[in-house]
Scaffold this active site. Structure first.
Site, PDB file in Angstrom:
ATOM      1  CB  ALA A  18      49.618  73.387  45.910  1.00  0.00           C
ATOM      2  CB  THR A  19      54.503  75.562  45.398  1.00  0.00           C
ATOM      3  OG1 THR A  19      54.228  75.331  46.546  1.00  0.00           O
ATOM      4  CG2 THR A  19      55.290  77.049  45.244  1.00  0.00           C
TER       5      THR A  19
ATOM      6  CB  CYS B 170      55.504  75.511  54.245  1.00  0.00           C
ATOM      7  SG  CYS B 170      54.382  74.195  52.983  1.00  0.00           S
TER       8      CYS B 170
ATOM      9  CG  ASN C  47      48.347  75.640  55.899  1.00  0.00           C
ATOM     10  OD1 ASN C  47      47.906  76.889  56.075  1.00  0.00           O
ATOM     11  ND2 ASN C  47      49.841  75.436  56.055  1.00  0.00           N
TER      12      ASN C  47
ATOM     13  CB  SER D 298      48.857  69.737  46.704  1.00  0.00           C
ATOM     14  OG  SER D 298      49.861  68.932  46.895  1.00  0.00           O
TER      15      SER D 298
END
Length: 364
Positions: free
Chosen positions: A72-73, A311, A145, A190
């Site tokens: 996803a990044t 993260c 998230n 993701s």
């Protein structure tokens, strides 16, 4: 070990593991073939990729293409850097959006950050004022998230389209769990958040939307992404997506049940962060006054839970999401996040919560 960190990553589904094996085992014929090659083994590998693509697309709006990425990044970077013009995004977004937007701002691109209310939701009147003519991209997360709050994506898409801007949705946490509004233009995904493998994600691009490439090379993926795809990772992603579709009703009922009993277990000393009404129930972010979270995690090392986003762990900063919803630094640092889902047993969750409560009480 009791695993309660589903927002960081989910356990790999056994079926996804099995789907990957034929493309990894050295004795499995031409499993090593490049899916972009024209010979028979290459075509077989490409066929596996296309089956996976169709499975991922089945949970997305019609009228677009799925391009596989490394995660996803990359998908979010591509969606943001592949467009031009002013950006509007949200204060509670993932760092993959906020940091990319900041990098674009450093290059002279206008960036506006929408605030959220105490519930973690964008206020639409504020959004209406700030998503102004000249805006070319609006980026917002479907399910947060850290606190699990669901944003009004359809309404934001309407505001974006009113000024001829594209609507980018970070659907990493919501894909397969919360419906993705048909009005969106770009969707980042993701695999490892839906019981698939790490190292693969996707960007869904609506037909007619043109993006500048992020990676230059062979242009193997139709919307312009370069790089050799892994049939194994794609097969695992596709199988995980298919299972999300097939298990949707059972998964939702299981998570709702877990959320109900978990909330009932924590007493009045614990406060849930973020909206209770607009929330994915598999995320339980809550705080207790004076809680030493680092000590709590150290004492309960056989329970995997989080003090915030994986993260951002180790950064030394309090959660930007919790600060954005109005918590003080002390309140933010007294918060924990429990994430659960398909493979979480109710008895294991209850036992873990009892130990968390007891350890917190012992700090008094």
């Amino acid at each position: 070990m009791t695993y309660l960190d589903y927002q960081a990553t989910t356990p790999l589904a056994p079926e996804a593991f099995d789907a990957m094996l034929p493309w990894l085992h050295p004795d499995a014929g031409a499993s090593h073939a490049n899916p972009h090659s024209a010979h028979a083994p290459g075509r077989a590998a490409k066929a596996a990729v296309e089956v996976a693509r169709d499975s991922v697309a089945a949970l997305l709006p019609p009228g677009g293409k799925v391009a596989f990425t490394s995660g996803a990044t990359e998908a979010l970077n591509w969606a943001i850097k592949g467009t031009s013009g002013a950006i509007v995004t949200v204060a509670t977004e993932h760092a993959a959006v906020l940091d990319t937007a900041a990098a674009e701002a450093a290059q002279g691109r206008a960036v506006t950050i929408l605030p959220v209310d105490r519930q973690g939701r964008v206020e639409l009147e504020t959004a209406r004022a700030l998503i102004a003519p000249g805006t070319k991209l609006v980026a917002a997360m479907l399910v947060n998230n850290e606190v699990g709050v669901v944003q009004p994506i359809a309404e934001l898409a309407t505001l974006a389209h009113r000024v001829d801007a594209l609507m980018l949705v970070d659907a990493v946490q919501g894909y397969g769990r919360v419906p993705i509004p048909a009005e969106v233009d770009l969707v980042a995904l993701s695999a490892h958040k839906i019981h698939g493998p790490k190292g693969v994600g996707a960007l869904w691009v609506r037909d007619g939307v043109d993006l500048m490439p992020l990676l230059h090379g062979g242009g193997q993926e139709a919307p312009g992404r370069s790089g050799t795809l892994s049939p194994a990772l794609c097969a695992g992603f596709g199988t995980a997506a298919r299972l999300m579709r097939e298990h949707a009703t059972a998964d939702a009922a299981h998570v709702d049940r877990l959320a109900q009993v978990a909330r009932g277990r924590f007493g009045a000393d614990w406060t849930i962060n973020g909206s209770l009404e607009h929330r994915y129930p598999g995320n339980l972010n809550l705080r207790r006054s004076g809680l030493d979270v680092a000590r709590l995690m150290s004492e309960l090392r056989d329970i995997a839970f989080s003090a915030g986003s994986a993260c951002a762990s180790g950064s030394g900063r309090a959660s930007h999401v919790l600060r954005a919803i109005g918590l003080s630094e002390r309140e933010a640092r007294s918060s924990i996040r429990l994430g659960f889902g398909r493979y979480t047993r109710e008895d294991a969750l209850m036992a873990a919560i009892d130990r968390i409560i007891a350890a917190a009480e012992a700090q008094r």
